[in-house]
Write a protein that holds these residues in place. Structure first.
Motif, short mmCIF file in Angstrom:
data_model
loop_
_atom_site.label_atom_id
_atom_site.label_comp_id
_atom_site.label_asym_id
_atom_site.label_seq_id
_atom_site.Cartn_x
_atom_site.Cartn_y
_atom_site.Cartn_z
N ALA A 128 0.86 -1.21 0.15
CA ALA A 128 0.06 0.11 0.11
C ALA A 128 0.95 1.28 0.17
CB ALA A 128 -0.85 -0.08 1.27
N ILE A 129 0.92 2.08 -1.07
CA ILE A 129 1.64 3.18 -1.13
C ILE A 129 0.58 4.34 -1.26
CG2 ILE A 129 3.30 4.46 -2.51
CD1 ILE A 129 4.19 1.54 -1.46
N PRO A 130 0.52 5.32 -0.25
CA PRO A 130 -0.36 6.40 -0.47
C PRO A 130 0.13 7.59 -1.08
CG PRO A 130 1.13 6.59 1.61
CD PRO A 130 1.31 5.18 0.90
N VAL A 131 -0.81 7.86 -2.05
CA VAL A 131 -0.54 9.09 -3.33
C VAL A 131 -1.74 10.05 -3.04
CG1 VAL A 131 0.91 7.30 -4.47
CG2 VAL A 131 -1.78 7.91 -4.90
N VAL A 132 -1.29 11.30 -3.48
CA VAL A 132 -2.20 12.55 -3.39
C VAL A 132 -1.77 13.03 -5.17
CG1 VAL A 132 -2.35 12.98 -0.93
CG2 VAL A 132 -0.66 14.15 -2.52
N PRO A 133 -3.31 13.58 -5.46
CA PRO A 133 -2.97 14.31 -6.72
C PRO A 133 -1.95 15.46 -6.65
CG PRO A 133 -5.25 13.92 -6.17
CD PRO A 133 -4.48 13.53 -4.97
N SER A 134 -1.41 15.84 -7.80
CA SER A 134 -0.57 16.78 -7.85
C SER A 134 -1.44 18.26 -8.19
CB SER A 134 0.30 16.95 -8.77
OG SER A 134 1.15 18.06 -9.08
N ASN A 135 -1.38 19.32 -7.46
CA ASN A 135 -1.98 20.40 -7.79
C ASN A 135 -1.28 21.40 -8.58
OD1 ASN A 135 -4.23 19.91 -5.95
ND2 ASN A 135 -3.18 20.62 -4.12
N ASP A 136 -0.06 21.23 -8.74
CA ASP A 136 0.63 22.15 -9.77
C ASP A 136 0.98 21.27 -11.04
OD1 ASP A 136 1.40 23.67 -7.61
OD2 ASP A 136 2.55 22.41 -6.73
N SER A 137 1.18 22.28 -12.13
CA SER A 137 1.56 21.77 -13.34
C SER A 137 2.69 21.12 -13.09
CB SER A 137 1.54 23.03 -14.46
OG SER A 137 0.18 23.28 -14.58
N VAL A 138 3.36 20.01 -13.92
CA VAL A 138 4.65 19.32 -13.95
C VAL A 138 5.06 19.26 -15.19
CG1 VAL A 138 3.94 18.17 -11.58
CG2 VAL A 138 3.27 17.45 -13.72
N ARG A 139 6.42 19.32 -15.23
CA ARG A 139 7.34 19.21 -16.39
C ARG A 139 8.32 18.09 -15.94
NH1 ARG A 139 5.86 23.08 -20.05
NH2 ARG A 139 7.72 22.49 -21.35
N LEU A 140 8.89 17.55 -17.21
CA LEU A 140 10.06 16.52 -17.11
C LEU A 140 11.16 17.10 -17.69
CD1 LEU A 140 10.93 13.42 -16.66
CD2 LEU A 140 10.14 12.96 -19.10
N LEU A 141 12.22 17.05 -16.91
CA LEU A 141 13.49 17.89 -17.55
C LEU A 141 13.98 16.68 -18.61
CD1 LEU A 141 15.02 19.40 -14.46
CD2 LEU A 141 13.41 20.59 -16.01
N THR A 142 14.50 17.32 -19.70
CA THR A 142 15.20 16.58 -20.64
C THR A 142 16.23 17.45 -21.26
OG1 THR A 142 14.06 17.48 -22.49
CG2 THR A 142 12.80 15.94 -21.46
N GLU A 143 17.04 16.59 -22.11
CA GLU A 143 18.45 17.08 -22.52
C GLU A 143 18.24 18.39 -23.51
OE1 GLU A 143 20.44 14.22 -24.62
OE2 GLU A 143 20.85 12.80 -22.92
N ASP A 144 17.02 18.44 -23.89
CA ASP A 144 16.72 19.64 -24.76
C ASP A 144 15.85 20.73 -24.08
OD1 ASP A 144 18.02 18.29 -27.10
OD2 ASP A 144 15.99 17.49 -27.29
N GLY A 145 15.46 20.47 -22.70
CA GLY A 145 14.84 21.39 -22.14
C GLY A 145 13.90 20.79 -21.08
N SER A 146 12.60 20.86 -21.48
CA SER A 146 11.62 19.95 -20.53
C SER A 146 10.37 19.93 -21.22
CB SER A 146 11.26 21.04 -19.46
OG SER A 146 10.52 21.96 -19.71
N ASP A 147 9.43 18.84 -21.02
CA ASP A 147 8.37 18.33 -21.69
C ASP A 147 7.25 18.62 -20.57
OD1 ASP A 147 9.44 17.81 -24.09
OD2 ASP A 147 9.80 15.69 -23.25
N ALA A 148 6.19 18.96 -21.01
CA ALA A 148 5.01 19.16 -20.19
C ALA A 148 4.33 17.81 -19.93
CB ALA A 148 3.90 20.25 -20.68
N LEU A 149 3.75 17.43 -18.87
CA LEU A 149 3.21 16.24 -18.59
C LEU A 149 1.86 16.40 -18.20
CD1 LEU A 149 5.82 14.18 -16.26
CD2 LEU A 149 5.70 14.22 -18.62
N GLU A 150 0.97 15.45 -18.26
CA GLU A 150 -0.44 15.45 -17.91
C GLU A 150 -0.63 15.30 -16.65
OE1 GLU A 150 -3.29 13.19 -20.32
OE2 GLU A 150 -1.69 12.72 -21.66
#
Length: 222
Positions: A128-150
């Protein structure tokens, strides 16, 4: 099923800007560690607790136990150089089948409801792993900059992370890797799936000085 909580308080808390590890900082005149231990012991009368502390602070931890708790339900062991090693040290004291809770000591606002919800889920699925939704927009850092995630597909992970001992203890026999930021990542690297459960937005981790102020306000509402 036997219940054992491994409370990880092996860190030094350098981000708090305090010489004293954050688990010993005062919140309403009691150490953060007090609230964490108290909630777990109240969640189940038959729950036992393993407290993982830095070597030089085991005496301070024992003083808290002697002052507030039934010392027969709590054992102390020394933490390692990483979270992985600290948890592994705690697990070495567990020699029988059990449901094991692993919890950050500085998530001192954990509730008995969350503890019990995780226990019931772990009984059913093994984890059982407790989790909560993200209230913020999130991005994945990449070699070329970053990508928006859902954002709807992102959750924030909390503790206690709860497992049957037959899953968690063997998983900690594998070699430590840098990506192991929690017990779920260790279990997954061992080849097992984990089960998510609804967390608690007030179950914050005390990391920065502002978190103490927030925790006091939340504690006043509980």
């Amino acid at each position: 099923m036997k219940k054992i909580a491994v409370i990880v308080a092996g860190g030094t808390g350098t981000r708090m800007g305090s010489e004293l590890p954050k688990q010993f900082l005062l919140l309403k005149n009691r150490p953060l560690l007090y609230y964490t231990i108290d909630t777990f012991l109240k969640a189940y009368d038959d729950l036992e607790l393993v407290l993982v502390l830095p070597d030089v602070y085991t005496d301070m931890g024992q003083e808290i136990i002697d002052a507030y708790f039934d010392k027969d339900r709590i054992r102390i062991t020394v933490g390692g150089s990483s979270r992985f090693e600290s948890v592994k040290n705690g697990l070495q004291l567990i020699t029988e089948d059990a449901i094991i809770f692993v919890h950050d000591a500085v998530r001192c606002l954990v509730t008995t409801d969350l503890i019990r919800r995780c226990y019931e889920q772990a009984l059913e699925t093994g984890s059982a792993i407790p989790v909560v939704p993200s209230n913020d927009s999130v991005r994945l850092l990449t070699e070329d900059g970053s990508d928006a995630l859902e954002r709807e597909k992102i959750v924030l992970v909390q503790t206690p992370q709860v497992f049957h001992s037959k899953i968690l203890i063997p998983a900690f026999s594998i070699e430590q890797k840098g990506k192991f930021t929690d017990e779920a990542s260790v279990v997954e690297a061992f080849g097992m799936k984990v089960s998510l459960v609804e967390g608690d937005k007030n179950n914050i981790k005390i990391t920065h000085p502002i978190d103490l102020i927030v925790a006091e306000q939340l504690l006043n509402q509980m």
